[in-house]
Design a protein around this motif. Structure first.
Motif, PDB file in Angstrom:
ATOM      1  N   ILE A  39       0.776  -1.234   0.111  1.00 42.73           N
ATOM      2  CA  ILE A  39       0.053   0.102   0.062  1.00 42.73           C
ATOM      3  C   ILE A  39       0.748   1.165   0.150  1.00 42.73           C
ATOM      4  O   ILE A  39       1.745   1.482   0.858  1.00 42.73           O
ATOM      5  N   LEU A  40       0.633   2.107  -1.278  1.00 46.40           N
ATOM      6  CA  LEU A  40       1.539   3.206  -1.321  1.00 46.40           C
ATOM      7  C   LEU A  40       0.650   4.465  -0.875  1.00 46.40           C
ATOM      8  O   LEU A  40      -0.525   4.667  -1.630  1.00 46.40           O
ATOM      9  N   LEU A  41       0.994   5.422  -0.441  1.00 47.19           N
ATOM     10  CA  LEU A  41       0.486   6.823  -0.390  1.00 47.19           C
ATOM     11  C   LEU A  41       1.055   8.003  -1.245  1.00 47.19           C
ATOM     12  O   LEU A  41       2.152   7.855  -1.347  1.00 47.19           O
ATOM     13  N   ASP A  42       0.376   8.728  -1.864  1.00 48.45           N
ATOM     14  CA  ASP A  42       0.999   9.809  -2.549  1.00 48.45           C
ATOM     15  C   ASP A  42       1.933   9.112  -3.789  1.00 48.45           C
ATOM     16  O   ASP A  42       3.204   9.794  -3.668  1.00 48.45           O
ATOM     17  N   ALA A  43       1.271   8.696  -4.493  1.00 49.01           N
ATOM     18  CA  ALA A  43       2.189   7.748  -5.358  1.00 49.01           C
ATOM     19  C   ALA A  43       2.081   8.096  -6.791  1.00 49.01           C
ATOM     20  O   ALA A  43       1.266   8.830  -7.275  1.00 49.01           O
ATOM     21  N   ASP A  44       2.983   7.832  -7.675  1.00 46.99           N
ATOM     22  CA  ASP A  44       2.693   8.113  -9.213  1.00 46.99           C
ATOM     23  C   ASP A  44       3.279   6.507  -9.381  1.00 46.99           C
ATOM     24  O   ASP A  44       3.689   5.693  -9.205  1.00 46.99           O
ATOM     25  N   MET A  45       2.401   6.314 -10.614  1.00 50.06           N
ATOM     26  CA  MET A  45       2.643   5.019 -11.738  1.00 50.06           C
ATOM     27  C   MET A  45       3.176   5.440 -13.023  1.00 50.06           C
ATOM     28  O   MET A  45       2.718   6.406 -13.744  1.00 50.06           O
ATOM     29  N   HIS A  46       4.273   4.685 -13.201  1.00 55.59           N
ATOM     30  CA  HIS A  46       5.042   5.009 -14.557  1.00 55.59           C
ATOM     31  C   HIS A  46       4.740   3.798 -15.612  1.00 55.59           C
ATOM     32  O   HIS A  46       5.022   2.610 -15.047  1.00 55.59           O
ATOM     33  N   ASP A  47       4.436   4.058 -16.789  1.00 51.71           N
ATOM     34  CA  ASP A  47       4.514   3.148 -17.751  1.00 51.71           C
ATOM     35  C   ASP A  47       5.272   3.140 -18.902  1.00 51.71           C
ATOM     36  O   ASP A  47       5.141   4.307 -19.615  1.00 51.71           O
ATOM     37  N   GLU A  48       6.448   2.409 -19.075  1.00 41.38           N
ATOM     38  CA  GLU A  48       7.375   2.786 -19.911  1.00 41.38           C
ATOM     39  C   GLU A  48       6.726   2.383 -21.607  1.00 41.38           C
ATOM     40  O   GLU A  48       7.446   2.581 -22.479  1.00 41.38           O
ATOM     41  N   ALA A  49       5.483   1.789 -21.634  1.00 40.51           N
ATOM     42  CA  ALA A  49       5.027   1.452 -22.780  1.00 40.51           C
ATOM     43  C   ALA A  49       4.074   2.540 -23.247  1.00 40.51           C
ATOM     44  O   ALA A  49       3.613   2.330 -24.486  1.00 40.51           O
ATOM     45  N   VAL A  50       3.870   3.435 -22.585  1.00 36.06           N
ATOM     46  CA  VAL A  50       3.026   4.537 -22.872  1.00 36.06           C
ATOM     47  C   VAL A  50       3.415   6.012 -23.022  1.00 36.06           C
ATOM     48  O   VAL A  50       4.300   6.381 -22.073  1.00 36.06           O
ATOM     49  N   ALA A  51       3.258   6.874 -23.998  1.00 38.24           N
ATOM     50  CA  ALA A  51       3.710   8.073 -24.268  1.00 38.24           C
ATOM     51  C   ALA A  51       3.273   9.012 -23.156  1.00 38.24           C
ATOM     52  O   ALA A  51       2.422   8.915 -22.706  1.00 38.24           O
ATOM     53  N   ASP A  52       4.127   9.949 -22.532  1.00 39.82           N
ATOM     54  CA  ASP A  52       3.961  10.876 -21.646  1.00 39.82           C
ATOM     55  C   ASP A  52       3.225  12.028 -22.535  1.00 39.82           C
ATOM     56  O   ASP A  52       2.921  11.874 -23.622  1.00 39.82           O
ATOM     57  N   ASP A  53       2.746  13.156 -21.837  1.00 41.20           N
ATOM     58  CA  ASP A  53       2.113  14.289 -22.348  1.00 41.20           C
ATOM     59  C   ASP A  53       2.533  14.938 -23.477  1.00 41.20           C
ATOM     60  O   ASP A  53       2.039  15.459 -24.341  1.00 41.20           O
ATOM     61  N   LYS A  54       4.002  14.772 -23.731  1.00 39.94           N
ATOM     62  CA  LYS A  54       4.636  15.276 -24.639  1.00 39.94           C
ATOM     63  C   LYS A  54       4.893  14.447 -25.687  1.00 39.94           C
ATOM     64  O   LYS A  54       5.793  14.607 -27.008  1.00 39.94           O
ATOM     65  N   GLY A  55       4.344  13.141 -25.633  1.00 40.71           N
ATOM     66  CA  GLY A  55       4.445  12.099 -26.429  1.00 40.71           C
ATOM     67  C   GLY A  55       5.960  11.346 -26.587  1.00 40.71           C
ATOM     68  O   GLY A  55       6.314  10.587 -27.414  1.00 40.71           O
ATOM     69  N   ASN A  56       6.538  11.485 -25.595  1.00 40.12           N
ATOM     70  CA  ASN A  56       7.915  10.955 -25.354  1.00 40.12           C
ATOM     71  C   ASN A  56       7.455   9.426 -24.557  1.00 40.12           C
ATOM     72  O   ASN A  56       6.773   9.511 -23.511  1.00 40.12           O
ATOM     73  N   VAL A  57       8.135   8.520 -24.931  1.00 39.51           N
ATOM     74  CA  VAL A  57       8.341   7.192 -24.268  1.00 39.51           C
ATOM     75  C   VAL A  57       9.523   7.151 -23.183  1.00 39.51           C
ATOM     76  O   VAL A  57      10.741   7.422 -23.753  1.00 39.51           O
ATOM     77  N   VAL A  58       9.502   6.955 -21.798  1.00 36.25           N
ATOM     78  CA  VAL A  58      10.409   7.138 -21.191  1.00 36.25           C
ATOM     79  C   VAL A  58      10.604   5.624 -20.460  1.00 36.25           C
ATOM     80  O   VAL A  58       9.634   5.218 -19.835  1.00 36.25           O
ATOM     81  N   SER A  59      11.817   5.275 -20.317  1.00 36.63           N
ATOM     82  CA  SER A  59      12.153   3.976 -19.796  1.00 36.63           C
ATOM     83  C   SER A  59      11.910   4.102 -18.352  1.00 36.63           C
ATOM     84  O   SER A  59      12.066   5.067 -17.571  1.00 36.63           O
ATOM     85  N   LYS A  60      11.777   2.884 -17.680  1.00 36.11           N
ATOM     86  CA  LYS A  60      11.618   2.536 -16.346  1.00 36.11           C
ATOM     87  C   LYS A  60      12.997   3.448 -15.675  1.00 36.11           C
ATOM     88  O   LYS A  60      12.961   4.049 -14.561  1.00 36.11           O
ATOM     89  N   GLY A  61      14.008   3.203 -16.546  1.00 36.40           N
ATOM     90  CA  GLY A  61      15.375   3.631 -15.720  1.00 36.40           C
ATOM     91  C   GLY A  61      15.741   4.995 -15.927  1.00 36.40           C
ATOM     92  O   GLY A  61      16.039   5.778 -14.978  1.00 36.40           O
ATOM     93  N   ASP A  62      15.139   5.529 -16.940  1.00 30.95           N
ATOM     94  CA  ASP A  62      15.032   7.137 -17.146  1.00 30.95           C
ATOM     95  C   ASP A  62      14.360   7.872 -15.979  1.00 30.95           C
ATOM     96  O   ASP A  62      14.352   8.700 -15.596  1.00 30.95           O
TER      97      ASP A  62
END
Lengths: 96, 138
Positions: A39-62
């Motif tokens: 159980i996490l509070l104040d969390a973010d979820m990142h998905d390296e298979a989905v482009a961000d708001d700017k259209g960039n795909v960001v790896s887990k490492g980055d």
């Protein structure tokens, strides 16, 4: 460490990276670890298979490099990461 | 918001090291308008993280080289002041406790909460002193 909540486990209050199977990972302040998951509070979820708001795909490492330096922008008040998906739980501070 | 009586010792901890309490936005703006180097400590009731961060700052402020001005806002207690302070480091995700060091108006060093958690006060103080040595030399 001296927290107000001694019954919540050693990761309570620590910002952790929860890596899961597949392309996603979660970062947030660990509340507790229960049989159902983390159980996490104040969390973010990142998905390296989905482009961000700017259209960039960001790896887990980055994503983690940036998170380790500055922290994360909270997108969820509370998240339960299912136990069967969890690959690892690591304090974010150890990745800086 | 926590009982003010509960958090008063955490406020006192800061003022006893000559940190200036910034309890409203106007106080934050006035503090940030000062010349020289400024440190803003975002205080927190968190026992594990803030319980190490405050002693770390106390140790660091004994160093010969240190910021010209030290101020503090209290996250979760003085919400408007904290929000105003965070406006000055808006590119950094909010976290508390945290420490922001400014040279003039420029944010030159930031220690977020996750770099405080699970570390002892001397280790955090070492980071702070290193930043002071780098940025607070006139």
């Amino acid at each position: 460490m001296g927290t107000f909540h001694h019954d919540k486990g050693e990761l309570h209050g620590i910002t952790v990276v929860v890596d899961v199977k597949g392309s996603r990972l979660f970062v947030g302040r660990c509340d507790t670890v229960v049989p159902e998951g983390v159980i996490l509070l104040d969390a973010d979820m990142h998905d390296e298979a989905v482009a961000d708001d700017k259209g960039n795909v960001v790896s887990k490492g980055d994503y983690l490099k940036k998170a380790a330096r500055f922290g994360i922008w909270k997108k969820h008040d509370r998240v339960l990461v299912p136990a069967e998906e969890v690959v690892s739980v690591t304090p974010l501070g150890e990745m800086a | 918001m926590y009982d003010p009586a509960l958090v008063q010792p955490m406020r006192d901890d800061m003022t006893s090291m000559n940190a200036e309490e910034l309890t409203d936005p106007a106080a934050v703006d006035a503090f940030m308008a000062r010349e020289g180097t400024k440190l803003v400590f975002v205080n927190s009731v968190c026992g594990c993280a803030a319980g190490q961060a405050r002693p770390a700052l106390r140790i660091a402020l004994q160093h010969a080289t240190k910021p010209d001005h030290v101020g503090t806002v209290f996250a979760g207690q003085d919400a408007d002041a904290t929000a105003k302070a965070r406006d000055h480091f808006a590119d950094v995700p909010p976290s508390s406790p945290s420490v922001a060091l400014f040279k003039g108006e420029e944010l030159v060093h930031f220690i977020p909460r996750h770099m405080i958690e699970n570390r002892d006060a001397p280790s955090i103080a070492f980071d702070l002193v290193s930043a002071f040595d780098e940025h607070c030399v006139s």
